[in-house]
Design a protein around this motif. Sequence first.
Motif, mmCIF file in Angstrom:
data_model
loop_
_atom_site.group_PDB
_atom_site.id
_atom_site.type_symbol
_atom_site.label_atom_id
_atom_site.label_comp_id
_atom_site.label_asym_id
_atom_site.label_seq_id
_atom_site.Cartn_x
_atom_site.Cartn_y
_atom_site.Cartn_z
ATOM 1 N N PRO A 88 2.496 -6.958 4.987
ATOM 2 C CA PRO A 88 2.952 -8.341 4.763
ATOM 3 C C PRO A 88 2.184 -9.072 3.670
ATOM 4 N N HIS A 89 1.081 -8.518 3.192
ATOM 5 C CA HIS A 89 0.219 -9.244 2.243
ATOM 6 C C HIS A 89 0.301 -8.704 0.819
ATOM 7 N N LEU A 90 1.167 -7.706 0.598
ATOM 8 C CA LEU A 90 1.226 -7.069 -0.729
ATOM 9 C C LEU A 90 1.974 -7.932 -1.728
ATOM 10 N N LYS A 91 1.492 -7.906 -2.968
ATOM 11 C CA LYS A 91 2.075 -8.698 -4.055
ATOM 12 C C LYS A 91 3.361 -8.027 -4.553
ATOM 13 N N PRO A 92 4.396 -8.762 -4.907
ATOM 14 C CA PRO A 92 5.598 -8.137 -5.464
ATOM 15 C C PRO A 92 5.244 -7.295 -6.701
ATOM 16 N N GLY A 93 5.806 -6.082 -6.759
ATOM 17 C CA GLY A 93 5.555 -5.200 -7.912
ATOM 18 C C GLY A 93 4.339 -4.314 -7.755
ATOM 19 N N ALA A 94 3.558 -4.527 -6.686
ATOM 20 C CA ALA A 94 2.344 -3.712 -6.495
ATOM 21 C C ALA A 94 2.726 -2.243 -6.264
ATOM 22 N N ILE A 95 1.841 -1.341 -6.728
ATOM 23 C CA ILE A 95 2.000 0.091 -6.414
ATOM 24 C C ILE A 95 1.025 0.403 -5.289
ATOM 25 N N VAL A 96 1.542 1.050 -4.234
ATOM 26 C CA VAL A 96 0.686 1.451 -3.111
ATOM 27 C C VAL A 96 0.701 2.971 -3.030
ATOM 28 N N THR A 97 -0.476 3.569 -2.971
ATOM 29 C CA THR A 97 -0.551 5.024 -2.854
ATOM 30 C C THR A 97 -1.654 5.402 -1.878
ATOM 31 N N ASP A 98 -1.781 6.712 -1.611
ATOM 32 C CA ASP A 98 -2.848 7.181 -0.725
ATOM 33 C C ASP A 98 -3.369 8.497 -1.299
ATOM 34 N N VAL A 99 -4.361 9.076 -0.610
ATOM 35 C CA VAL A 99 -4.959 10.326 -1.096
ATOM 36 C C VAL A 99 -4.999 11.383 0.014
ATOM 37 N N GLY A 100 -4.274 11.146 1.100
ATOM 38 C CA GLY A 100 -4.387 11.983 2.301
ATOM 39 C C GLY A 100 -4.023 13.443 2.071
#
Length: 314
Positions: A88-100
């Motif tokens: 709910p707190h992410l900025k529009p256009g942000a890229i979210v990734t992980d390293v799992g």
Amino acid sequence: MSKALFENITLIGIGLIGSSIARVVRAKGLADHVTIATRSAETLEQARTLGLGDAYFLSSAEAVANADLVIVSVPVGASEAVAREIGPHLKPGAIVTDVGSTKASVVKQMQPHMPDHVHFIAGHPIAGTEQSGPAAGFAELFDGRWCILTPSPGTDQQAIARLTGFWEACGSKVDQMDPEHHDLVLAIVSHLPHIIAYNIVGTADDLETVTESEVIKYSASGFRDFTRLAASDPVMWRDVCLHNKDAILEMLARFSEDLSSLQRAVRWGDGEQLLDLFTRTRGIRRSIVEAGQDTEAPNFGRNAPKTDVPGAPE
Ligand SMILES: NC(=O)C1=CN([C@@H]2O[C@H](COP(=O)(O)OP(=O)(O)OC[C@H]3O[C@@H](n4cnc5c(N)ncnc54)[C@H](O)[C@@H]3O)[C@@H](O)[C@H]2O)C=CC1
Ligand SMILES: O=C(O)C(=O)Cc1ccc(O)cc1
């Protein structure tokens, strides 16, 4: 002119992988501003002392508010909790990734919590060591190593290109595949070797009560190589086993069949079968070395202090 690829990068989890990313981002100026979040006050304090970021939070939700790129580097079993918190707190256009180390499960855990206005692209740098915690990381960890991205169909191509550019700037070569294929490939090349190492070291430890200190006293380099892998983070590897169950069981079944065949060859003195296999595998190792793909951990032999005790109350 700034070389920064992103204005604000937020790193959630600052252990071996998160802190290595922080160091390479700092060393190469890949972000104007680095924000760090982790759930343990002690780990956060270590990150601050090491100077890994510009801002530090115990709340992942607060940490992502301004982020253009969010990289989640926590044990795979914690992915859903993190995604739920930050969504709910992410900025529009942000890229979210992980390293799992596993991908299908991470996508399943994280994707539903990602709002439509962000780009979620799961990833996995195939680079690491048996160490963990913020002091164990180093900026060169990703040099010449593969990073696999597993974007869902329909993911924005520009976002994939930006994330690819980021990993390349960190020193990696980047490939794409679907999460299920990733999990099968990694089950054989990474997850099984660790499970086998945990098992053989455990078996030797059980035998030690019979042979007293002989296991340690006479351990040759082959056994020592297994003990390095078997020293890997217990929480991380518990989560890998729980979250790539099907692929690991499939590869273990195949492995057990081949082991039985080898056992039969030893029992019946089938030298030809033994020689065939050992010659074939020696050739594989030689072609890996010739191709410059010798995958020995880059900091093998380093003794970085272990500062983040796995499973310790946080
Ligand atoms: N260690 C390795 O060689 C490699 C690990 N990976 C993957 O990278 C991820 C991180 O592994 P490492 O950095 O080695 O582990 P680590 O144990 O060094 O660090 C994990 C960090 O996550 C934090 N954390 C745990 N749960 C959290 C939560 N709910 N919210 C916020 N922070 C949390 C811990 O405090 C710690 O700072 C894992 O998913 C692992 O599968 C990927 C490639 C190589
Ligand atoms: O230390 C080693 O030899 C490794 O194999 C490191 C490693 C561990 C887990 C991964 O998902 C990727 C790389």
